[in-house]
Design a protein around this motif. Structure first.
Motif, PDB file in Angstrom:
ATOM      1  N   THR A  18      27.840  -3.659   8.065  1.00 38.35           N
ATOM      2  CA  THR A  18      26.400  -3.396   8.181  1.00 38.35           C
ATOM      3  C   THR A  18      25.628  -3.593   6.882  1.00 38.35           C
ATOM      4  N   PHE A  19      26.251  -3.236   5.749  1.00 39.38           N
ATOM      5  CA  PHE A  19      25.489  -3.161   4.502  1.00 39.38           C
ATOM      6  C   PHE A  19      25.923  -4.158   3.424  1.00 39.38           C
ATOM      7  N   GLY A  20      26.820  -5.062   3.743  1.00 38.36           N
ATOM      8  CA  GLY A  20      27.180  -6.102   2.779  1.00 38.36           C
ATOM      9  C   GLY A  20      28.187  -5.695   1.728  1.00 38.36           C
ATOM     10  N   SER A 197      15.480 -14.995  -9.540  1.00 38.51           N
ATOM     11  CA  SER A 197      15.919 -15.931 -10.568  1.00 38.51           C
ATOM     12  C   SER A 197      17.318 -16.427 -10.235  1.00 38.51           C
ATOM     13  N   TYR A 198      18.301 -15.507 -10.246  1.00 40.31           N
ATOM     14  CA  TYR A 198      19.672 -15.870  -9.902  1.00 40.31           C
ATOM     15  C   TYR A 198      20.525 -14.614  -9.884  1.00 40.31           C
ATOM     16  N   LEU A 199      21.259 -14.398  -8.794  1.00 44.25           N
ATOM     17  CA  LEU A 199      22.144 -13.247  -8.667  1.00 44.25           C
ATOM     18  C   LEU A 199      23.103 -13.495  -7.512  1.00 44.25           C
ATOM     19  N   ASN A 200      24.367 -13.179  -7.716  1.00 42.70           N
ATOM     20  CA  ASN A 200      25.372 -13.339  -6.658  1.00 42.70           C
ATOM     21  C   ASN A 200      25.766 -12.017  -6.014  1.00 42.70           C
ATOM     22  N   SER A 212      22.978 -11.138  -0.564  1.00 40.89           N
ATOM     23  CA  SER A 212      22.213 -11.357   0.670  1.00 40.89           C
ATOM     24  C   SER A 212      21.704 -10.054   1.268  1.00 40.89           C
ATOM     25  N   THR A 213      22.361  -8.941   0.928  1.00 43.63           N
ATOM     26  CA  THR A 213      21.936  -7.634   1.443  1.00 43.63           C
ATOM     27  C   THR A 213      20.517  -7.294   1.014  1.00 43.63           C
ATOM     28  N   LEU A 218      17.848  -2.904   5.028  1.00 44.07           N
ATOM     29  CA  LEU A 218      18.958  -1.964   4.886  1.00 44.07           C
ATOM     30  C   LEU A 218      19.490  -1.877   3.464  1.00 44.07           C
ATOM     31  N   ALA A 219      18.879  -2.588   2.525  1.00 44.53           N
ATOM     32  CA  ALA A 219      19.400  -2.618   1.161  1.00 44.53           C
ATOM     33  C   ALA A 219      19.458  -1.228   0.537  1.00 44.53           C
ATOM     34  N   GLN A 220      18.382  -0.469   0.662  1.00 49.08           N
ATOM     35  CA  GLN A 220      18.368   0.872   0.080  1.00 49.08           C
ATOM     36  C   GLN A 220      19.364   1.785   0.771  1.00 49.08           C
TER      37      GLN A 220
END
Length: 264
Positions: A18-20, A197-200, A212-213, A218-220
């Motif tokens: 659900t949350f990555g 900018s850029y983040l994996n 992608s989360t 649902l990120a928080q």
């Protein structure tokens, strides 16, 4: 598994779906995880079908690297890298533990988490590329500490600006980039800014997320769940060591009575 461990396992499985959640984390460095704790975490990761990241105690922490290999860590992070030479020492240590074939299945990252490391970022990145390391993790809390700032400052623009500098460098060199240190639900706007900018991926003390989360609502909640996992982890840890400390209490009292009786 006890009740808390079953709850943690359920949380991790739901977190992945659900949350990555992508990994669970252990640290020989600041966390100082013990072997028995590590083995419990490995079982939880295995049952939840999550990968394991281990942050070793330093660029030459051979014993930590051997333990990481023993438990099947997929990713190893070397902390407090402040020079290209420190990257070389990490590579030399990893090469002593892992064969070339084993290295091909590993993700080796270094941590930039001080102003000194930031200022050497180009030389560090060149060495990472030369020796086929996977990328860089930016540690915000220690970075703030190296500037005389506090943990409360991790989301400030002057910190985020420097994070973006390292992110852009990683992007240009086709390296992965992750952010950790003081990551919680309040960090989501800052993480979204960085990801533009850029983040994996980004990571809490115990849980790692795919970037992608951040793109959905649902990120928080995912970060709240990560904090809940750590809370359960610490409760279980406390219970475990309480049991160990209590297991010999009856014999201790018996021996004390015996000595007092014989000495009388």
């Amino acid at each position: 598994m006890n009740i808390l461990e079953k709850e943690m396992l359920s949380l991790l499985k739901n977190g992945k779906n659900t949350f990555g959640f992508t990994h669970v984390r252990a640290e020989f460095e600041s966390e100082g995880i013990r072997d028995d704790e590590l083995f419990r975490l490995v079982e939880l990761a295995f049952r939840a079908d999550l990968n394991l990241i281990i942050k070793v105690g330093g660029c030459e922490a051979m014993t930590d690297l051997l333990k990481a290999k023993q438990v099947g860590a997929s990713t190893i992070i070397a902390p407090m890298i402040e020079s290209s030479y420190a990257v070389c020492k990490f590579i030399q240590s990893a090469d002593r533990v892992y064969s070339e074939q084993e290295r091909s299945d590993m993700e080796l990252f270094i941590n930039i988490e001080t102003i000194q490391g930031y200022e050497q970022r180009e030389a560090i990145t060149e060495k990472i590329v030369k020796h086929n390391l996977k990328g860089i993790v930016f540690g915000r809390v220690d970075f703030c500490g190296s500037l005389g700032m506090s943990r409360r400052d991790v989301n400030k623009p002057e910190i985020t600006r420097r994070i973006k500098d390292v992110a852009s460098l990683c992007q240009a060199k086709n390296l992965q980039f992750a952010v950790g240190g003081g990551i919680d639900a309040e960090s989501v706007p800052t993480l979204r800014d960085i990801s533009a900018s850029y983040l994996n991926r980004y990571e809490t003390r115990k849980v790692v997320f795919d970037v992608s989360t951040l793109s959905h609502s649902l990120a928080q909640q995912g970060l709240i769940e990560a904090s809940r996992f750590e809370l359960l982890w610490l409760r279980n840890k406390c219970n475990y060591y309480k049991m160990i400390s209590a297991e010999d209490q009856n014999r201790l009292k018996m021996l004390e009575r015996r000595i007092i009786s014989l000495a009388a």
